[in-house]
Design a protein around this motif. Structure first.
Motif, PDB file in Angstrom:
ATOM      1  N   GLU A  98       0.825  -1.213   0.000  1.00 47.61           N
ATOM      2  CA  GLU A  98       0.000   0.000   0.000  1.00 47.61           C
ATOM      3  C   GLU A  98       0.857   1.260   0.000  1.00 47.61           C
ATOM      4  OE1 GLU A  98      -3.731  -2.027   2.438  1.00 47.61           O
ATOM      5  OE2 GLU A  98      -2.066  -1.086   3.505  1.00 47.61           O
ATOM      6  N   ASN A  99       1.872   1.312   0.836  1.00 46.40           N
ATOM      7  CA  ASN A  99       2.692   2.518   0.909  1.00 46.40           C
ATOM      8  C   ASN A  99       3.529   2.742  -0.347  1.00 46.40           C
ATOM      9  OD1 ASN A  99       2.219   4.121   3.216  1.00 46.40           O
ATOM     10  ND2 ASN A  99       3.173   2.589   4.534  1.00 46.40           N
ATOM     11  N   ILE A 100       4.004   1.662  -0.939  1.00 39.68           N
ATOM     12  CA  ILE A 100       4.780   1.808  -2.173  1.00 39.68           C
ATOM     13  C   ILE A 100       3.879   2.278  -3.315  1.00 39.68           C
ATOM     14  CG2 ILE A 100       6.090   0.536  -3.921  1.00 39.68           C
ATOM     15  CD1 ILE A 100       7.123  -1.219  -1.545  1.00 39.68           C
ATOM     16  N   VAL A 101       2.682   1.695  -3.419  1.00 35.55           N
ATOM     17  CA  VAL A 101       1.761   2.095  -4.483  1.00 35.55           C
ATOM     18  C   VAL A 101       1.346   3.557  -4.327  1.00 35.55           C
ATOM     19  CG1 VAL A 101      -0.571   1.750  -5.402  1.00 35.55           C
ATOM     20  CG2 VAL A 101       0.910  -0.220  -4.986  1.00 35.55           C
ATOM     21  N   THR A 102       1.000   3.963  -3.097  1.00 31.70           N
ATOM     22  CA  THR A 102       0.528   5.335  -2.902  1.00 31.70           C
ATOM     23  C   THR A 102       1.650   6.357  -3.071  1.00 31.70           C
ATOM     24  OG1 THR A 102       0.745   5.019  -0.495  1.00 31.70           O
ATOM     25  CG2 THR A 102      -1.460   4.769  -1.455  1.00 31.70           C
ATOM     26  N   ALA A 103       2.893   5.952  -2.925  1.00 34.64           N
ATOM     27  CA  ALA A 103       4.007   6.853  -3.228  1.00 34.64           C
ATOM     28  C   ALA A 103       4.292   6.869  -4.719  1.00 34.64           C
ATOM     29  CB  ALA A 103       5.255   6.420  -2.455  1.00 34.64           C
ATOM     30  N   ALA A 104       4.202   5.703  -5.362  1.00 38.73           N
ATOM     31  CA  ALA A 104       4.578   5.589  -6.775  1.00 38.73           C
ATOM     32  C   ALA A 104       3.598   6.267  -7.726  1.00 38.73           C
ATOM     33  CB  ALA A 104       4.725   4.110  -7.151  1.00 38.73           C
ATOM     34  N   VAL A 105       2.338   6.466  -7.297  1.00 38.42           N
ATOM     35  CA  VAL A 105       1.354   7.047  -8.220  1.00 38.42           C
ATOM     36  C   VAL A 105       1.732   8.470  -8.635  1.00 38.42           C
ATOM     37  CG1 VAL A 105      -0.621   5.640  -7.542  1.00 38.42           C
ATOM     38  CG2 VAL A 105      -0.115   7.722  -6.259  1.00 38.42           C
ATOM     39  N   MET A 114      -9.723   2.795  -6.287  1.00 38.21           N
ATOM     40  CA  MET A 114      -9.983   4.189  -5.933  1.00 38.21           C
ATOM     41  C   MET A 114      -8.922   5.104  -6.508  1.00 38.21           C
ATOM     42  SD  MET A 114     -10.559   6.085  -2.243  1.00 38.21           S
ATOM     43  CE  MET A 114      -8.989   6.914  -2.036  1.00 38.21           C
ATOM     44  N   LEU A 115      -7.647   4.694  -6.419  1.00 37.26           N
ATOM     45  CA  LEU A 115      -6.578   5.525  -6.966  1.00 37.26           C
ATOM     46  C   LEU A 115      -6.754   5.728  -8.463  1.00 37.26           C
ATOM     47  CD1 LEU A 115      -3.550   4.047  -4.995  1.00 37.26           C
ATOM     48  CD2 LEU A 115      -4.545   6.325  -4.710  1.00 37.26           C
ATOM     49  N   ASN A 116      -7.148   4.687  -9.187  1.00 43.14           N
ATOM     50  CA  ASN A 116      -7.390   4.837 -10.628  1.00 43.14           C
ATOM     51  C   ASN A 116      -8.543   5.796 -10.905  1.00 43.14           C
ATOM     52  OD1 ASN A 116      -5.286   3.252 -11.542  1.00 43.14           O
ATOM     53  ND2 ASN A 116      -6.515   1.388 -11.695  1.00 43.14           N
ATOM     54  N   SER A 117      -9.563   5.776 -10.052  1.00 44.90           N
ATOM     55  CA  SER A 117     -10.674   6.720 -10.228  1.00 44.90           C
ATOM     56  C   SER A 117     -10.247   8.150  -9.918  1.00 44.90           C
ATOM     57  CB  SER A 117     -11.860   6.313  -9.348  1.00 44.90           C
ATOM     58  OG  SER A 117     -11.636   6.622  -7.980  1.00 44.90           O
ATOM     59  N   MET A 118      -9.106   8.303  -9.212  1.00 44.07           N
ATOM     60  CA  MET A 118      -8.545   9.625  -8.928  1.00 44.07           C
ATOM     61  C   MET A 118      -7.587  10.086 -10.033  1.00 44.07           C
ATOM     62  SD  MET A 118      -7.735   8.988  -4.861  1.00 44.07           S
ATOM     63  CE  MET A 118      -7.189  10.647  -4.452  1.00 44.07           C
ATOM     64  N   GLY A 119      -7.372   9.223 -11.031  1.00 47.30           N
ATOM     65  CA  GLY A 119      -6.498   9.576 -12.138  1.00 47.30           C
ATOM     66  C   GLY A 119      -5.180   8.842 -12.175  1.00 47.30           C
ATOM     67  N   ASP A 172       2.275   3.654 -13.475  1.00 49.63           N
ATOM     68  CA  ASP A 172       2.845   4.742 -14.258  1.00 49.63           C
ATOM     69  C   ASP A 172       2.478   6.046 -13.564  1.00 49.63           C
ATOM     70  OD1 ASP A 172       4.109   3.434 -16.526  1.00 49.63           O
ATOM     71  OD2 ASP A 172       2.083   2.809 -17.105  1.00 49.63           O
ATOM     72  N   GLY A 173       3.505   6.751 -13.093  1.00 53.16           N
ATOM     73  CA  GLY A 173       3.262   7.952 -12.309  1.00 53.16           C
ATOM     74  C   GLY A 173       2.591   9.057 -13.109  1.00 53.16           C
ATOM     75  N   VAL A 174       1.774   9.838 -12.422  1.00 51.48           N
ATOM     76  CA  VAL A 174       1.109  11.001 -13.027  1.00 51.48           C
ATOM     77  C   VAL A 174       1.479  12.242 -12.220  1.00 51.48           C
ATOM     78  CG1 VAL A 174      -0.803   9.625 -13.926  1.00 51.48           C
ATOM     79  CG2 VAL A 174      -0.985  10.635 -11.649  1.00 51.48           C
ATOM     80  N   GLU A 175       1.231  13.421 -12.800  1.00 48.34           N
ATOM     81  CA  GLU A 175       1.618  14.670 -12.130  1.00 48.34           C
ATOM     82  C   GLU A 175       0.730  14.973 -10.938  1.00 48.34           C
ATOM     83  OE1 GLU A 175       2.112  18.077 -14.554  1.00 48.34           O
ATOM     84  OE2 GLU A 175       3.575  17.123 -15.888  1.00 48.34           O
ATOM     85  N   ARG A 176      -0.552  14.702 -11.076  1.00 53.17           N
ATOM     86  CA  ARG A 176      -1.465  15.018  -9.968  1.00 53.17           C
ATOM     87  C   ARG A 176      -2.682  14.103 -10.036  1.00 53.17           C
ATOM     88  NH1 ARG A 176      -1.505  19.187 -13.354  1.00 53.17           N
ATOM     89  NH2 ARG A 176      -0.154  20.383 -11.981  1.00 53.17           N
ATOM     90  N   LEU A 177      -3.350  13.989  -8.903  1.00 53.53           N
ATOM     91  CA  LEU A 177      -4.598  13.235  -8.809  1.00 53.53           C
ATOM     92  C   LEU A 177      -5.733  14.185  -8.448  1.00 53.53           C
ATOM     93  CD1 LEU A 177      -3.419  10.068  -6.823  1.00 53.53           C
ATOM     94  CD2 LEU A 177      -3.648  10.321  -9.297  1.00 53.53           C
ATOM     95  N   HIS A 178      -6.954  13.741  -8.650  1.00 52.83           N
ATOM     96  CA  HIS A 178      -8.127  14.540  -8.287  1.00 52.83           C
ATOM     97  C   HIS A 178      -8.992  13.755  -7.311  1.00 52.83           C
ATOM     98  CE1 HIS A 178     -10.526  11.942 -10.941  1.00 52.83           C
ATOM     99  NE2 HIS A 178      -9.583  12.110 -11.870  1.00 52.83           N
ATOM    100  N   PRO A 179      -9.813  14.438  -6.514  1.00 53.75           N
ATOM    101  CA  PRO A 179     -10.665  13.734  -5.546  1.00 53.75           C
ATOM    102  C   PRO A 179     -11.725  12.898  -6.253  1.00 53.75           C
ATOM    103  CG  PRO A 179     -11.196  16.070  -5.585  1.00 53.75           C
ATOM    104  CD  PRO A 179      -9.975  15.901  -6.425  1.00 53.75           C
ATOM    105  N   THR A 180     -12.323  11.977  -5.514  1.00 49.93           N
ATOM    106  CA  THR A 180     -13.275  11.052  -6.115  1.00 49.93           C
ATOM    107  C   THR A 180     -14.313  10.628  -5.096  1.00 49.93           C
ATOM    108  OG1 THR A 180     -13.406   9.030  -7.455  1.00 49.93           O
ATOM    109  CG2 THR A 180     -11.986   8.953  -5.522  1.00 49.93           C
ATOM    110  N   GLN A 181     -15.244   9.791  -5.540  1.00 51.05           N
ATOM    111  CA  GLN A 181     -16.182   9.099  -4.659  1.00 51.05           C
ATOM    112  C   GLN A 181     -15.958   7.606  -4.845  1.00 51.05           C
ATOM    113  OE1 GLN A 181     -20.095  10.258  -3.916  1.00 51.05           O
ATOM    114  NE2 GLN A 181     -19.862  12.377  -4.616  1.00 51.05           N
TER     115      GLN A 181
END
Length: 419
Positions: free
Chosen positions: A168-175, A198-203, A217-226
């Motif tokens: 979980e921590n590696i994935v949430t850092a790598a996004v 959920m992370l994919n729904s955030m971009g 594959d890292g992205v520049e930013r994520l957006h909030p979601t439901q």
């Protein structure tokens, strides 16, 4: 003030019980909301003690968090504090899930070494090693794990063990890292799949969740979601074993039966009738359970969190069972309490040999963790009189409306203040 449960033996549980969102998912999803500025809303959240504890952690980081029944809304500011509050973090293990998001969002993180259940050593070395592969520096200082990174860069990482927390921590850092990260020997639990969804729904761009190789594959930013939290397979498994132990008939809804394939298969071997549907299952047991051997393993193996229930059914089974614990070395503390109840059990290293008895004898027992507490309540249901289970705050951390649901299924159970 501490509370205890008074559990009357001799009940046969029957009826329909709904499962809420998974404790082992919702807390990580709340932490992941740190990755995007704005309001992320989670539905089907369990009303358990750990949810407001995680709220306190996030509020300390600068978020605004509201809890209204099963809905949790997290509003993350543009600037997040990298310092996780020591008092809040030390109360429960899942708080360490803020480490990856803070490293990605702030470029630094100071997270107190977490507390939680007394089930054995759970070091953070794989969490730290993974972040270091992504370009961070980490160390332990003054009771906290410290991570710093001017920039995170994708890397190939192989875990020594499919740790859920490290994954979980590696994935949430790598996004939010630059480039591609390939995580081998990743945890495959349904809660990992839920987090990645959920992370994919955030971009985010994550592939392979639920397999041993996850690509990010890292992205520049994520957006909030439901997002709607996946059903709690451990709570569902607890009700399944309650049905088998009490020779009852329970239908469990709100859960994908495939998330409990091995646990339900073991109940079939023990003599239970098991019917599965799209998002529910039914367990019926008419006779004394047959002895079955168990060994805990990471998903899709038998869950370590259901090990107390495996021990519980083995104590009253016809024949001898061997339970092998391969995940947490201290989880057999539960056996000491079962011995108080009259179980015939012998621990040898990470194995316990149990010879079934027809009935347990009621007494006072103490919960050492969430699942052990629930297991002791199930044992009390098949004892000869009233069993008193102490330190039930543990159970409240993982089982929403536990007493009320037990009563709806036919149990006689009371909650009272400790004298």
């Amino acid at each position: 003030m501490k509370e205890r449960f008074l559990v009357q033996g001799g009940a046969s549980l029957s009826g329909v019980v709904a499962v809420d969102g998974a404790k082992n998912s919702v807390l990580k999803l709340m932490a992941a909301a740190l990755l995007a500025e704005g309001t992320t809303t989670l539905h089907n959240c369990p009303e358990i003690l750990d949810v407001p504890l995680m709220r306190d952690v996030l509020v300390g980081l600068g978020c605004d968090v509201t809890i209204e029944g099963p809905v949790v809304a997290i509003t993350t500011p543009a600037e997040v504090s990298p310092h996780a509050d020591f008092d809040a973090v030390r109360q429960f293990r899942a708080s360490v899930a803020v480490l990856g998001p803070l490293a990605a969002r702030c470029g630094e993180a100071y997270v107190a070494l977490p507390g939680g259940d007394a089930i054995g050593s759970r070091p953070l070395d794989m969490h730290q090693s993974g972040l270091e592969k992504l370009g961070a520096t980490t160390h332990i200082q003054h009771g906290a794990v410290v991570a710093k990174a001017e920039k995170l860069t994708g890397a190939t990482i192989k875990l020594d063990f499919p740790s859920v927390g490290a994954t979980e921590n590696i994935v949430t850092a790598a996004v939010l890292a630059e480039g591609r990260t390939v995580l081998d020997n990743a945890a495959r639990e349904p809660e990992i799949v839920d987090l990645c969804a959920m992370l994919n729904s955030m971009g985010a761009r994550i592939c392979g969740a639920g397999t041993s190789t996850v690509t990010i594959d890292g992205v520049e930013r994520l957006h909030p979601t439901q997002h709607t939290v996946v059903g709690d397979r451990i709570v569902a498994g607890t009700w399944a074993y309650a049905a088998a132990m009490t020779r009852g008939d329970i239908t469990v809804t709100g859960i994908a039966p495939g998330h409990l394939h091995l646990a339900l298969s073991k109940l079939k071997v023990a003599g239970a009738e098991v019917e599965t549907y799209d998002s529910a299952f039914r367990v019926r047991m008419n006779n004394r359970p047959k002895a079955v051997d168990y060994q805990t393993l990471p998903f899709p193996g038998f869950p370590t969190d259901l090990q107390p229930m495996a021990i519980g059914i083995a104590t009253i089974a016809d024949g001898a069972s061997v339970i092998t614990e391969n995940v947490f070395e201290a989880r057999f503390r539960f056996v000491d309490e079962m011995l108080r109840l009259g179980a015939d059990a012998n621990v040898d290293g990470h194995h316990v040999v149990l010879r079934g008895v027809e009935h347990l004898s009621s007494t006072d027992v103490w919960a050492s963790d969430i699942r052990a507490g629930a297991g002791l309540v199930l044992a009390g249901l098949v004892a000869d009189d009233v069993t008193t289970v102490h330190d039930v705050a543990h159970i409240d951390r993982g089982y929403p409306r536990f007493v009320e649901k037990m009563r709806e299924l036919g149990a006689t159970i009371e909650r009272e203040k400790e004298r």
